[in-house]
Design a protein around this motif. Structure first.
Motif, short mmCIF file in Angstrom:
data_model
loop_
_atom_site.label_atom_id
_atom_site.label_comp_id
_atom_site.label_asym_id
_atom_site.label_seq_id
_atom_site.Cartn_x
_atom_site.Cartn_y
_atom_site.Cartn_z
N THR A 210 0.95 -1.26 -0.21
CA THR A 210 -0.01 -0.07 -0.08
C THR A 210 1.02 1.39 -0.01
O THR A 210 1.95 1.01 0.42
CB THR A 210 -1.23 0.11 1.26
OG1 THR A 210 -0.10 0.04 2.44
CG2 THR A 210 -1.83 -1.07 1.25
N ALA A 211 0.38 2.25 -0.53
CA ALA A 211 1.35 3.63 -0.49
C ALA A 211 0.13 4.66 -0.08
O ALA A 211 -0.94 4.67 -0.27
CB ALA A 211 1.56 3.93 -1.86
N SER A 222 -0.61 -0.28 10.72
CA SER A 222 -1.36 -1.41 11.05
C SER A 222 -0.64 -2.75 10.87
O SER A 222 -0.79 -3.76 11.29
CB SER A 222 -2.76 -1.52 10.50
OG SER A 222 -3.52 -0.14 10.91
N PHE A 223 -0.11 -2.79 9.60
CA PHE A 223 0.86 -4.07 9.10
C PHE A 223 1.65 -4.30 10.27
O PHE A 223 2.08 -5.66 10.61
CB PHE A 223 1.41 -3.79 7.93
CG PHE A 223 0.31 -3.74 6.56
CD1 PHE A 223 -0.90 -4.40 6.85
CD2 PHE A 223 0.30 -2.86 5.60
CE1 PHE A 223 -1.71 -4.18 5.87
CE2 PHE A 223 -0.36 -2.73 4.79
CZ PHE A 223 -1.62 -3.42 4.57
N LYS A 224 2.37 -3.13 10.85
CA LYS A 224 3.55 -3.49 11.75
C LYS A 224 2.80 -3.89 13.07
O LYS A 224 3.68 -4.80 13.73
CB LYS A 224 4.39 -2.18 11.91
CG LYS A 224 4.96 -1.64 10.74
CD LYS A 224 6.03 -0.54 11.01
CE LYS A 224 6.66 -0.29 9.68
NZ LYS A 224 7.59 1.11 10.13
N ILE A 254 -8.20 -8.83 4.78
CA ILE A 254 -7.87 -9.19 3.40
C ILE A 254 -6.21 -8.80 3.38
O ILE A 254 -5.32 -9.45 3.26
CB ILE A 254 -8.59 -8.69 2.23
CG1 ILE A 254 -9.82 -9.29 2.37
CG2 ILE A 254 -7.85 -9.12 1.00
CD1 ILE A 254 -10.74 -8.71 1.33
N ASN A 255 -6.13 -7.44 3.64
CA ASN A 255 -4.77 -6.71 3.34
C ASN A 255 -3.76 -7.46 4.47
O ASN A 255 -2.66 -7.48 4.08
CB ASN A 255 -4.79 -5.34 3.34
CG ASN A 255 -5.65 -4.73 2.21
OD1 ASN A 255 -5.63 -5.37 1.25
ND2 ASN A 255 -6.35 -3.59 2.35
N ARG A 256 -4.30 -7.90 5.71
CA ARG A 256 -3.42 -8.13 6.66
C ARG A 256 -2.45 -9.45 6.19
O ARG A 256 -1.42 -9.83 6.51
CB ARG A 256 -3.99 -8.46 8.11
CG ARG A 256 -3.17 -8.78 9.24
CD ARG A 256 -3.84 -8.71 10.39
NE ARG A 256 -5.30 -9.54 10.34
CZ ARG A 256 -5.98 -9.45 11.28
NH1 ARG A 256 -5.80 -8.98 12.48
NH2 ARG A 256 -7.17 -10.22 11.16
N ALA A 257 -3.35 -10.31 5.59
CA ALA A 257 -2.98 -11.50 5.20
C ALA A 257 -2.38 -11.43 3.71
O ALA A 257 -1.22 -12.28 3.53
CB ALA A 257 -4.26 -12.49 4.80
N GLU A 261 2.61 -4.73 4.00
CA GLU A 261 3.60 -3.90 3.95
C GLU A 261 3.11 -2.64 3.34
O GLU A 261 2.21 -2.59 2.18
CB GLU A 261 4.73 -4.43 3.12
CG GLU A 261 5.93 -3.29 2.92
CD GLU A 261 6.90 -4.04 2.09
OE1 GLU A 261 8.07 -3.21 2.12
OE2 GLU A 261 7.06 -5.10 1.57
N GLY A 262 3.49 -1.38 3.86
CA GLY A 262 2.96 -0.08 3.51
C GLY A 262 4.22 0.82 3.33
O GLY A 262 5.27 0.79 4.01
N ILE A 263 4.15 1.83 2.34
CA ILE A 263 5.09 2.68 1.89
C ILE A 263 4.67 4.18 2.09
O ILE A 263 3.03 4.18 1.98
CB ILE A 263 5.82 2.47 0.66
CG1 ILE A 263 4.77 2.30 -0.44
CG2 ILE A 263 6.92 1.38 0.74
CD1 ILE A 263 5.47 2.21 -1.78
N VAL A 264 5.26 5.07 2.27
CA VAL A 264 4.64 6.50 2.30
C VAL A 264 5.40 7.43 1.21
O VAL A 264 6.52 7.04 0.78
CB VAL A 264 4.64 7.18 3.67
CG1 VAL A 264 4.00 6.30 4.49
CG2 VAL A 264 5.91 7.32 4.06
N ALA A 265 4.64 8.45 1.00
CA ALA A 265 5.41 9.80 0.26
C ALA A 265 4.82 10.97 0.85
O ALA A 265 3.82 11.06 1.37
CB ALA A 265 4.68 9.49 -1.25
N THR A 266 5.76 11.94 1.04
CA THR A 266 5.38 13.39 1.49
C THR A 266 4.61 13.87 0.55
O THR A 266 4.52 13.70 -0.88
CB THR A 266 6.59 14.10 1.68
OG1 THR A 266 7.37 14.26 0.63
CG2 THR A 266 7.61 13.10 2.82
N ASP A 267 3.88 15.05 0.82
CA ASP A 267 3.22 15.84 -0.36
C ASP A 267 4.25 16.62 -1.19
O ASP A 267 3.65 16.59 -2.41
CB ASP A 267 2.65 17.15 0.54
CG ASP A 267 1.22 16.66 1.30
OD1 ASP A 267 0.78 15.39 1.02
OD2 ASP A 267 0.51 17.67 1.98
#
Length: 327
Positions: A210-211, A222-224, A254-257, A261-267
């Motif tokens: 996810t991003a 939440s994944f962590k 669903i996504n937990r399974a 993993e999630g990533i982020v981006a700044t504005d």
């Protein structure tokens, strides 16, 4: 329990694809030698900006509303949304001859509010910082004997969004390729959940991430932690489409399974991605729709030598903001 509250399956996505055939657009995978050189990967962008109503949300909305029995259609539908789901519901309801009422935050982009109304829906505004959009929507459902069309926590909505992932696999297969990684923007998590279900059923080795905008990374956290985390802020990012407070119940199951993993981006990174899409790809992408591209361009993941897809989830942006971001 209503079937909408059960976890959907890959078979539900296949059924949704049949339902949407000839109605939703099969959007293209766009590539750019400049982007490949920048990332060291072979990157494809799933251009849901070109979808009906300008975002992937039409898929889930139509799949849900089309399954409402004729006997329950007189009262119409009610939804709550900051804009993209609003337009998807309004368009789907109009196609199916049903009235629609949409609860929208008063600070939603003007273009999204105006286009929702232009599609024939009645718009009810509320204050994002003090109002409860779900309570307002449920009161309208009771008053009008309508059907609630949630933005993400619904099996039929998730299945409709999952057709995006089905198309990704099919289109890459025509090129003799399979995806190593797919990056998907996340608000409530419906698009990520649907895509993950479709991908894992066909290419189990594909990694899905996810991003999210920095400061609104509830999925990543939440994944962590292994449980649904909430964002402290209610607003404060240019990614107006990605400000849900916490992952959905069904979507996180669903996504937990399947994602994990999630990533982020700044504005600032998102603004750079919006400008890149305009200058290099000739595509108009809203900030929330560009966050996956932004995170990849910013090097949040090592994708060198990989086959990668980033979903451009929406293109509904006010002209004033677009001019500012691409100037």
């Amino acid at each position: 329990m209503d079937a909408s509250h059960h976890l959907p399956t890959a078979a539900d996505i296949d059924a949704a694809a049949v339902r949407l055939d000839g109605i939703a657009l099969h959007t293209p995978l766009v590539c750019s030698p400049v982007l490949d050189a920048l990332t060291g990967a072979r990157v494809f962008l799933k251009a849901e900006t070109l979808q009906r109503t300008g975002s992937f949300k039409f898929r889930g909305a139509y799949n849900k509303i089309a399954q409402i029995p004729q006997s329950a259609r007189a009262g119409g539908v009610v939804a709550f949304s900051s804009g993209n789901h609003a337009q998807g519901v309004a368009a789907a309801a109009r196609l199916l001859g049903m009235p629609a009422v949409i609860v929208m935050p008063s600070d939603a982009p003007r273009a999204k509010r105006e286009r929702t109304a232009a599609l024939g829906a009645e718009v009810v505004l509320y204050d994002r910082t003090s109002g409860d959009r779900e309570a307002i929507a449920r009161a309208l459902v009771a008053k009008r004997e309508a059907v609630l069309v949630p933005p993400y926590d619904d099996a039929q909505i998730i299945a409709g969004q999952g057709t995006t992932g089905r198309e990704i696999v099919e289109d890459l297969a025509r090129l003799g390729l399979t995806p190593d990684l797919v990056a998907v923007s996340a608000s409530g998590g419906g698009l990520a959940a649907g895509i993950a279900l479709a991908l894992k059923a066909r290419v189990p080795t594909t990694r899905v991430v996810t991003a999210e905008p920095a400061g609104f990374d509830d999925h990543a956290r939440s994944f962590k932690s292994g449980k649904r985390e909430s964002n402290v802020a209610l607003s404060g990012t240019i990614c107006d489409a990605l400000m849900s407070q916490t992952p959905g119940v069904l979507t996180f199951a669903i996504n937990r399974a399947l994602v994990c993993e999630g990533i982020v981006a700044t504005d600032e990174e998102v603004a750079t991605a919006v400008g890149f899409a305009f200058r290099e790809l000739k595509l108009v992408v809203e900030p929330g729709g560009a966050v996956a591209l932004a995170a990849l361009m910013a090097g949040r993941l090592d994708i060198r030598g990989k086959i990668v897809v980033a979903v451009l989830s929406g293109g509904n942006i006010d002209a004033e903001m677009f001019f500012r971001l691409v100037a």
